[in-house]
Design a protein around this motif. Structure first.
Motif, PDB file in Angstrom:
ATOM      1  N   ASP A  14       0.690  -1.036   0.070  1.00  0.00           N
ATOM      2  CA  ASP A  14      -0.186  -0.064  -0.144  1.00  0.00           C
ATOM      3  C   ASP A  14       0.904   1.159   0.138  1.00  0.00           C
ATOM      4  O   ASP A  14       1.790   1.525   0.923  1.00  0.00           O
ATOM      5  CB  ASP A  14      -0.984  -0.055   1.198  1.00  0.00           C
ATOM      6  CG  ASP A  14      -1.682   1.283   1.378  1.00  0.00           C
ATOM      7  OD1 ASP A  14      -1.507   2.165   0.828  1.00  0.00           O
ATOM      8  OD2 ASP A  14      -2.573   1.096   2.299  1.00  0.00           O
ATOM      9  N   ILE A  15       0.929   1.958  -1.062  1.00  0.00           N
ATOM     10  CA  ILE A  15       1.888   3.164  -1.140  1.00  0.00           C
ATOM     11  C   ILE A  15       1.515   4.162  -0.110  1.00  0.00           C
ATOM     12  O   ILE A  15       2.665   4.904   0.096  1.00  0.00           O
ATOM     13  CB  ILE A  15       1.583   3.655  -2.591  1.00  0.00           C
ATOM     14  CG1 ILE A  15       2.961   4.401  -3.038  1.00  0.00           C
ATOM     15  CG2 ILE A  15       0.443   4.765  -2.628  1.00  0.00           C
ATOM     16  CD1 ILE A  15       2.668   5.053  -4.431  1.00  0.00           C
ATOM     17  N   ASN A  28      -6.997  12.540 -10.552  1.00  0.00           N
ATOM     18  CA  ASN A  28      -7.916  13.246 -11.594  1.00  0.00           C
ATOM     19  C   ASN A  28      -7.596  14.763 -11.792  1.00  0.00           C
ATOM     20  O   ASN A  28      -7.022  15.334 -10.869  1.00  0.00           O
ATOM     21  CB  ASN A  28      -9.348  12.921 -11.689  1.00  0.00           C
ATOM     22  CG  ASN A  28     -10.257  13.573 -10.467  1.00  0.00           C
ATOM     23  OD1 ASN A  28      -9.989  14.527 -10.226  1.00  0.00           O
ATOM     24  ND2 ASN A  28     -10.447  12.509  -9.490  1.00  0.00           N
ATOM     25  N   GLY A  35     -11.385   7.602  -6.248  1.00  0.00           N
ATOM     26  CA  GLY A  35     -11.320   6.322  -5.618  1.00  0.00           C
ATOM     27  C   GLY A  35      -9.667   5.732  -5.709  1.00  0.00           C
ATOM     28  O   GLY A  35      -8.986   6.421  -5.787  1.00  0.00           O
ATOM     29  N   VAL A  37      -6.013   4.534  -5.697  1.00  0.00           N
ATOM     30  CA  VAL A  37      -4.921   5.018  -4.940  1.00  0.00           C
ATOM     31  C   VAL A  37      -5.308   6.423  -4.458  1.00  0.00           C
ATOM     32  O   VAL A  37      -4.955   6.863  -3.444  1.00  0.00           O
ATOM     33  CB  VAL A  37      -3.536   4.966  -5.639  1.00  0.00           C
ATOM     34  CG1 VAL A  37      -3.775   5.876  -6.818  1.00  0.00           C
ATOM     35  CG2 VAL A  37      -2.618   4.963  -4.751  1.00  0.00           C
ATOM     36  N   ASP A  38      -6.040   7.332  -5.199  1.00  0.00           N
ATOM     37  CA  ASP A  38      -6.331   8.764  -4.888  1.00  0.00           C
ATOM     38  C   ASP A  38      -6.974   8.604  -3.395  1.00  0.00           C
ATOM     39  O   ASP A  38      -6.761   9.559  -2.677  1.00  0.00           O
ATOM     40  CB  ASP A  38      -7.155   9.078  -5.867  1.00  0.00           C
ATOM     41  CG  ASP A  38      -7.357  10.773  -5.943  1.00  0.00           C
ATOM     42  OD1 ASP A  38      -6.509  11.289  -5.278  1.00  0.00           O
ATOM     43  OD2 ASP A  38      -7.845  11.379  -6.701  1.00  0.00           O
ATOM     44  N   SER A 120      -2.811   5.310 -14.141  1.00  0.00           N
ATOM     45  CA  SER A 120      -3.679   5.059 -15.166  1.00  0.00           C
ATOM     46  C   SER A 120      -4.016   3.554 -15.197  1.00  0.00           C
ATOM     47  O   SER A 120      -5.041   3.333 -16.415  1.00  0.00           O
ATOM     48  CB  SER A 120      -3.012   5.503 -16.662  1.00  0.00           C
ATOM     49  OG  SER A 120      -3.198   6.942 -16.814  1.00  0.00           O
ATOM     50  N   GLY A 122      -5.828   1.478 -13.301  1.00  0.00           N
ATOM     51  CA  GLY A 122      -6.715   0.946 -12.755  1.00  0.00           C
ATOM     52  C   GLY A 122      -7.861   1.523 -13.424  1.00  0.00           C
ATOM     53  O   GLY A 122      -8.444   1.078 -14.460  1.00  0.00           O
ATOM     54  N   VAL A 123      -8.742   2.570 -12.649  1.00  0.00           N
ATOM     55  CA  VAL A 123      -9.886   3.040 -13.257  1.00  0.00           C
ATOM     56  C   VAL A 123      -9.672   3.488 -14.893  1.00  0.00           C
ATOM     57  O   VAL A 123     -10.714   3.408 -15.520  1.00  0.00           O
ATOM     58  CB  VAL A 123     -10.508   4.068 -12.362  1.00  0.00           C
ATOM     59  CG1 VAL A 123     -11.957   4.632 -13.004  1.00  0.00           C
ATOM     60  CG2 VAL A 123     -10.870   3.603 -11.172  1.00  0.00           C
ATOM     61  N   TYR A 124      -8.584   4.097 -15.211  1.00  0.00           N
ATOM     62  CA  TYR A 124      -8.452   4.841 -16.146  1.00  0.00           C
ATOM     63  C   TYR A 124      -8.106   3.720 -17.460  1.00  0.00           C
ATOM     64  O   TYR A 124      -7.959   4.153 -18.696  1.00  0.00           O
ATOM     65  CB  TYR A 124      -7.360   5.920 -16.257  1.00  0.00           C
ATOM     66  CG  TYR A 124      -7.738   7.068 -15.740  1.00  0.00           C
ATOM     67  CD1 TYR A 124      -9.200   7.219 -15.197  1.00  0.00           C
ATOM     68  CD2 TYR A 124      -6.998   8.076 -15.608  1.00  0.00           C
ATOM     69  CE1 TYR A 124      -9.681   8.520 -14.858  1.00  0.00           C
ATOM     70  CE2 TYR A 124      -7.413   9.353 -14.942  1.00  0.00           C
ATOM     71  CZ  TYR A 124      -8.599   9.504 -14.573  1.00  0.00           C
ATOM     72  OH  TYR A 124      -9.212  10.828 -14.372  1.00  0.00           O
ATOM     73  N   TYR A 161       0.966  -7.370 -11.246  1.00  0.00           N
ATOM     74  CA  TYR A 161       1.296  -6.178 -11.680  1.00  0.00           C
ATOM     75  C   TYR A 161       2.870  -6.073 -11.208  1.00  0.00           C
ATOM     76  O   TYR A 161       3.655  -5.809 -11.919  1.00  0.00           O
ATOM     77  CB  TYR A 161       0.820  -4.912 -11.031  1.00  0.00           C
ATOM     78  CG  TYR A 161      -0.585  -4.575 -11.800  1.00  0.00           C
ATOM     79  CD1 TYR A 161      -1.272  -5.511 -12.784  1.00  0.00           C
ATOM     80  CD2 TYR A 161      -1.113  -3.003 -11.728  1.00  0.00           C
ATOM     81  CE1 TYR A 161      -2.455  -5.029 -13.309  1.00  0.00           C
ATOM     82  CE2 TYR A 161      -2.187  -2.841 -12.404  1.00  0.00           C
ATOM     83  CZ  TYR A 161      -2.881  -3.708 -13.194  1.00  0.00           C
ATOM     84  OH  TYR A 161      -4.025  -3.092 -13.770  1.00  0.00           O
TER      85      TYR A 161
END
Ligand code: AR6
Length: 174
Positions: A14-15, A28, A35, A37-38, A120, A122-124, A161
């Motif tokens: 976990d960063i 974003n 959501g 990591v943000d 980018s 994940g969601v992106y 990953y």
């Protein structure tokens, strides 16, 4: 000196737990949280982070902005906005710009140790097979030109990953 072996590492973690000069957020363009990591970074840093982000006026895709780390162990957070994957050649340019601009900003703030998530990926929707070589190539090039920089860590969230980054690093070390 083999820059990859000495200055680039991959970790499954976990960063938000890393005690470094800076961690990078995959944000974003509003910089007002989200959501993935943000969300995790905003939760761990605390509400003062959002207060500082509100003063920044957002961030275009491919660029980077810096804030304090607040309750994190990291001193700073560098927020970068990755591209939403579209399959066009522009995606790679923008993703590379995220890494380069984050690292350039880091140097300006005397940061010498930094961790990146898979921006980018994940969601992106950016495929890890395309994104990992871009991330590692950008870091390698930067470290070659900035010899005082000490460490670039890629903080990955899944075994898949992690394995992928490891195999790209292995190929590039040769
Ligand atoms: N530590 C390390 N990696 C993590 C963590 C964590 N705590 N949490 C998630 N990841 P994403 P994006 C991984 O979706 O694709 C947000 O809502 C995750 O498994 O966080 O750039 C923003 O506000 C994935 O491998 O970022 C934007 O709207 C990687 O981090 C949008 O998502 C990136 O996934 C940005 O999408």
């Amino acid at each position: 000196m083999n820059i990859i072996r000495q200055k680039i590492s991959v970790l499954k973690c976990d960063i938000t737990t890393l005690a470094l000069d800076a961690i990078v957020n995959a944000a974003n363009s509003s910089l007002l949280g989200g959501g993935g990591v943000d969300g995790a970074i905003h939760r761990a840093a605390g509400p003062e982070l959002l207060r500082e982000c509100r003063t920044l006026g957002g961030c275009p895709t491919g660029e980077a902005r810096i804030t304090n780390g607040y309750n994190l162990k990291a001193r700073h957070i560098i927020h970068t906005v990755g591209p939403v994957y579209s399959g066009s050649p522009k995606d790679a340019e923008l993703l590379e710009a995220c890494y380069n601009n984050s690292l350039t900003l880091a140097v300006k703030h005397n940061i010498r140790t930094i961790a990146f998530p898979a921006v980018s990926c994940g969601v992106y929707g950016y495929p890890i097979v395309e994104a990992a070589p871009i991330a590692i190539r950008s870091a390698k090039r930067f470290l070659e030109e900035n010899t005082l920089f000490e460490k670039v860590i890629f903080a990955l969230f899944s075994d898949d990953y992690l394995d992928h980054y490891r195999s790209v690093l292995g190929l590039m070390e040769k």
